[in-house]
Write an enzyme that holds these catalytic residues in place. Sequence first.
Site, PDB file in Angstrom:
ATOM      1  N   LYS A 161      27.869 -12.126  45.979  1.00  0.00           N
ATOM      2  CA  LYS A 161      27.108 -12.981  45.050  1.00  0.00           C
ATOM      3  C   LYS A 161      27.977 -14.112  44.504  1.00  0.00           C
ATOM      4  O   LYS A 161      27.576 -15.269  44.508  1.00  0.00           O
ATOM      5  CB  LYS A 161      26.565 -12.168  43.844  1.00  0.00           C
ATOM      6  CG  LYS A 161      25.648 -11.022  44.219  1.00  0.00           C
ATOM      7  CD  LYS A 161      25.044 -10.365  42.992  1.00  0.00           C
ATOM      8  CE  LYS A 161      26.039  -9.728  42.027  1.00  0.00           C
ATOM      9  NZ  LYS A 161      26.777  -8.573  42.574  1.00  0.00           N
ATOM     10  N   ARG A 188      20.491  -7.163  35.402  1.00  0.00           N
ATOM     11  CA  ARG A 188      20.982  -5.948  36.048  1.00  0.00           C
ATOM     12  C   ARG A 188      20.155  -4.728  35.652  1.00  0.00           C
ATOM     13  O   ARG A 188      20.434  -3.639  36.130  1.00  0.00           O
ATOM     14  CB  ARG A 188      22.426  -5.706  35.623  1.00  0.00           C
ATOM     15  CG  ARG A 188      23.481  -6.150  36.634  1.00  0.00           C
ATOM     16  CD  ARG A 188      24.827  -5.924  35.992  1.00  0.00           C
ATOM     17  NE  ARG A 188      25.917  -5.759  36.901  1.00  0.00           N
ATOM     18  CZ  ARG A 188      26.787  -6.700  37.245  1.00  0.00           C
ATOM     19  NH1 ARG A 188      26.628  -7.923  36.792  1.00  0.00           N
ATOM     20  NH2 ARG A 188      27.798  -6.416  38.021  1.00  0.00           N
ATOM     21  N   ARG A 229      39.730  -7.173  47.640  1.00  0.00           N
ATOM     22  CA  ARG A 229      39.431  -8.450  46.970  1.00  0.00           C
ATOM     23  C   ARG A 229      40.613  -8.847  46.076  1.00  0.00           C
ATOM     24  O   ARG A 229      41.194  -8.023  45.382  1.00  0.00           O
ATOM     25  CB  ARG A 229      38.168  -8.309  46.129  1.00  0.00           C
ATOM     26  CG  ARG A 229      37.884  -9.544  45.286  1.00  0.00           C
ATOM     27  CD  ARG A 229      36.464  -9.614  44.822  1.00  0.00           C
ATOM     28  NE  ARG A 229      36.163  -8.681  43.755  1.00  0.00           N
ATOM     29  CZ  ARG A 229      34.953  -8.596  43.180  1.00  0.00           C
ATOM     30  NH1 ARG A 229      33.967  -9.373  43.597  1.00  0.00           N
ATOM     31  NH2 ARG A 229      34.744  -7.724  42.224  1.00  0.00           N
ATOM     32  N   ARG A 238      41.111  -7.492  40.309  1.00  0.00           N
ATOM     33  CA  ARG A 238      40.347  -7.216  39.092  1.00  0.00           C
ATOM     34  C   ARG A 238      40.547  -5.764  38.688  1.00  0.00           C
ATOM     35  O   ARG A 238      40.599  -4.881  39.526  1.00  0.00           O
ATOM     36  CB  ARG A 238      38.858  -7.472  39.358  1.00  0.00           C
ATOM     37  CG  ARG A 238      38.414  -8.839  38.917  1.00  0.00           C
ATOM     38  CD  ARG A 238      37.022  -9.139  39.341  1.00  0.00           C
ATOM     39  NE  ARG A 238      36.032  -8.168  38.918  1.00  0.00           N
ATOM     40  CZ  ARG A 238      34.721  -8.345  39.048  1.00  0.00           C
ATOM     41  NH1 ARG A 238      34.268  -9.458  39.580  1.00  0.00           N
ATOM     42  NH2 ARG A 238      33.869  -7.427  38.648  1.00  0.00           N
ATOM     43  N   ARG A 250      30.652   1.782  39.541  1.00  0.00           N
ATOM     44  CA  ARG A 250      29.818   0.576  39.490  1.00  0.00           C
ATOM     45  C   ARG A 250      28.668   0.669  40.503  1.00  0.00           C
ATOM     46  O   ARG A 250      27.556   0.244  40.228  1.00  0.00           O
ATOM     47  CB  ARG A 250      30.678  -0.667  39.759  1.00  0.00           C
ATOM     48  CG  ARG A 250      31.595  -0.994  38.578  1.00  0.00           C
ATOM     49  CD  ARG A 250      32.746  -1.896  38.983  1.00  0.00           C
ATOM     50  NE  ARG A 250      32.338  -3.216  39.410  1.00  0.00           N
ATOM     51  CZ  ARG A 250      33.048  -3.994  40.218  1.00  0.00           C
ATOM     52  NH1 ARG A 250      34.210  -3.577  40.691  1.00  0.00           N
ATOM     53  NH2 ARG A 250      32.619  -5.182  40.544  1.00  0.00           N
TER      54      ARG A 250
HETATM   55  P1  AMP Z   1      30.485  -8.694  37.815  1.00  0.00           P
HETATM   56  O1  AMP Z   1      31.553  -9.708  37.687  1.00  0.00           O
HETATM   57  O2  AMP Z   1      29.118  -9.291  37.954  1.00  0.00           O
HETATM   58  O3  AMP Z   1      30.773  -7.666  38.897  1.00  0.00           O
HETATM   59  O4  AMP Z   1      30.450  -7.894  36.414  1.00  0.00           O
HETATM   60  C1  AMP Z   1      31.578  -7.149  35.993  1.00  0.00           C
HETATM   61  C2  AMP Z   1      31.177  -6.227  34.859  1.00  0.00           C
HETATM   62  O5  AMP Z   1      30.680  -6.990  33.763  1.00  0.00           O
HETATM   63  C3  AMP Z   1      30.066  -5.238  35.182  1.00  0.00           C
HETATM   64  O6  AMP Z   1      30.554  -4.067  35.818  1.00  0.00           O
HETATM   65  C4  AMP Z   1      29.539  -4.944  33.765  1.00  0.00           C
HETATM   66  O7  AMP Z   1      30.398  -4.080  33.053  1.00  0.00           O
HETATM   67  C5  AMP Z   1      29.626  -6.318  33.093  1.00  0.00           C
HETATM   68  N1  AMP Z   1      28.385  -7.088  33.307  1.00  0.00           N
HETATM   69  C6  AMP Z   1      28.240  -8.271  33.973  1.00  0.00           C
HETATM   70  N2  AMP Z   1      26.970  -8.684  33.981  1.00  0.00           N
HETATM   71  C7  AMP Z   1      26.267  -7.755  33.290  1.00  0.00           C
HETATM   72  C8  AMP Z   1      24.891  -7.594  32.971  1.00  0.00           C
HETATM   73  N3  AMP Z   1      23.957  -8.474  33.379  1.00  0.00           N
HETATM   74  N4  AMP Z   1      24.540  -6.496  32.250  1.00  0.00           N
HETATM   75  C9  AMP Z   1      25.445  -5.608  31.828  1.00  0.00           C
HETATM   76  N5  AMP Z   1      26.746  -5.672  32.121  1.00  0.00           N
HETATM   77  C10 AMP Z   1      27.174  -6.733  32.852  1.00  0.00           C
END
Ligand code: AMP
Length: 222
Positions: A11, A86, A125, A158, A169
Site C-alpha cells: 500500500k 481499518r 523491509r 520498523r 498485525r
Molecule cells: P501502517 O504503517 O499502516 O502499517 O500502520 C502501523 C500501525 O499504526 C498499525 O499497526 C496500527 O498500530 C497503527 N495504525 C495505523 N493506521 C491505523 C488505523 N487506521 N487504525 C488503527 N490503528 C492504525
Amino acid sequence: MILLGPPGSGKGTQAKRIEKVFHLPHISTGDILREAIDKGTPLGKEAEEYMKRGDLVPDHVVNGIVKERLSKPDCKRGFILDGYPRTVPQAISLEEILKNLSLSLYAVIHLNVSDEEVVRRLTNRRICPKCGAIYNLLIKPPNDDEVCDVCRSKLIRRKDDEEDVIRRRLEVYRRETEPLIKYYEERGLLKNIEADGTVDEIWREISAIVSEALLRDHNSSS
Ligand code: AMP
C-alpha cells in the site's frame, strides 16, 4: 480512493508512486502516527504502546487525524488513503467526514497477498528514517548496503516488523480489517488486485484505475 490490504501488501509503496505521478496526496495514518511518536507529542504517546504490540490505535484517535487531514485544500482534487479505514466503525466515520466535506469515494483498491508473502516481505523491509523511501532487501534492495539511494541516510527496520509483531498485525488485519472487503463490495466500490507480484506489475493495474478516476472526474466537471 482507499488502498486496502494486509501489512506488507505494498500500500505504502504504491501510494507514494500515485502521489508522485498523479500529484494526489498520500495520507497514511501509520506515517502520521510514527511522526507523532518521533516528535513525542501527546498523540504519539497515546499511540505508541498499541503500535509496538501490533494492535490498532483506538478508532476515535485515527478518525480525528483523518478528519483534520481531509479538510486541507489539497484533498479537494482527490486523495489516497493508505491504512485507513481499518475497522467497520472507521469506515462509517469516514463516510460522515466525506459527506461533511462534500467529497465521495471513487474506489477501494484491495491488494490481496498471502500471509507467507507478507512475512517474507516485512522481515526484509527497510525504510529510510529521513525521506521515507521504502526498500526490500530481496526484491528492491538499495544500491549500497542498507543506505538510502535518495538521501544517503542509514536504513532502519520498523520496530513492528519483527516476526512476532508481524504475526499479531496479520491476526488483527484478518479479524478487524478484512470485513471491510465485503463492506465495500456491497457498496460497489471494491477493485481486487492480486498483489503477490512485483511492484511494477501491481503499479500497471493501479495506475490504470487512478487514470480512469481522474479522467472521469475531469469529464464530469467540464
Ligand atoms: P501502517 O504503517 O499502516 O502499517 O500502520 C502501523 C500501525 O499504526 C498499525 O499497526 C496500527 O498500530 C497503527 N495504525 C495505523 N493506521 C491505523 C488505523 N487506521 N487504525 C488503527 N490503528 C492504525
